[in-house]
Scaffold this active site. Structure first.
Site, PDB file in Angstrom:
ATOM      1  CD  GLU A 112      -8.229 -24.460  62.405  1.00 41.93           C
ATOM      2  OE1 GLU A 112      -7.993 -23.280  62.083  1.00 41.93           O
ATOM      3  OE2 GLU A 112      -7.986 -24.911  63.535  1.00 41.93           O
ATOM      4  CD  GLU A 132     -11.872 -20.549  64.353  1.00 44.40           C
ATOM      5  OE1 GLU A 132     -11.282 -21.633  64.439  1.00 44.40           O
ATOM      6  OE2 GLU A 132     -12.775 -20.329  63.509  1.00 44.40           O
TER       7      GLU A 132
END
Length: 258
Positions: A112, A132
């Site tokens: 990210e 995740e």
């Protein structure tokens, strides 16, 4: 030793995630120090381009899951952010272009960080991924921005499968614009791109980035609101605590779906 390094050169600066012993995980003082460096960079009229990279063999392993496990054991929140908190646009929010030089693994929040940059290039021995779902976590920044950067098919693959993405696939997906081989040429190539951008008219470059950013951020508030609502049962679940504990204990998680 600081968790984030900042080196100014001529018309560009190099920002280095500097926790190599933790694969540059986003813990300690890294985020705060990096934000201070970017603020200084933005305020310096001589600086025109930023390069973001990692120290050692990783770009960034993302959330520091050992710190997250400690928070879980003390009853604190695991995710490290408040539910519904709008991600801060550190690099894309700068008026000046940022190049991510992905020198090694870039996963979770590490990817990210790269996605928040304007241009991404990666070494041929690096890989990226959003793991995740394997940890019981929901992606933060990437949930909102990966589909805007790539396409829905690529975003679904990366976000739902949760597997590592090798360089050629990352190039095919549009996550990066270039794979550099041999890996030792990654920083020279990033510097070459920075120098090319810096040689262009700065007002033209900044106006171009602002226009692209405007398209990228169109109706993003709707995405943030929906993301806040959908993330509630995830960040308050037993599974998110189990994911952090399982990682710290080096075992497979026992998901309960609650």
């Amino acid at each position: 030793m600081p968790d984030a390094l900042y080196e100014k050169r001529d018309f560009y600066a190099i920002f280095t995630l500097n926790r190599p012993e933790r694969l540059n995980a986003l813990g300690g003082q890294l985020r705060a120090e990096m934000a201070e460096h970017v603020d200084d960079f933005n305020a310096d009229p001589n600086m025109r381009v930023g390069i973001l990279t990692g120290a050692g063999r990783a770009f960034s392993a993302g959330m520091d899951l050992k710190e997250a496990a400690d928070r879980a054991n003390t009853g604190e929140g695991v995710a490290g952010r408040q539910t519904g908190q709008v991600p801060r646009l550190v690099y894309s929010g700068s008026p000046k272009p940022f190049i991510a030089a992905i020198n090694g693994l870039a996963v979770g929040g590490g990817l990210e960080q790269a996605l928040d940059c304007d241009i991404r290039i990666m070494a041929s021995n690096a890989y990226v991924g959003l793991f995740e779902p394997r940890r019981g976590i929901i992606a933060g920044y990437a949930i909102h921005h990966l589909p805007r950067i790539t396409n829905l098919s690529a975003a679904n693959h990366v976000l739902l499968v949760g597997d590592r993405v090798e360089p050629e696939q990352a190039l095919q997906f549009g996550i990066v614009s270039e794979v550099v081989d041999p890996p030792e040429q990654l920083m020279p190539r990033a510097i070459e791109l920075a120098e090319q951008i810096a040689s262009n008219a700065p007002l033209s470059v900044q106006a171009t980035k602002a226009m692209i950013q405007a398209w990228r951020m169109a109706k993003i508030d709707d995405s943030y609101r929906l993301g806040a609502w959908l993330s509630l049962p995830v960040v308050n679940s037993e599974d998110i605590k189990e994911g952090a504990r399982a990682f710290a204990e080096k075992r497979d998680p026992n998901w309960q779906g609650r």
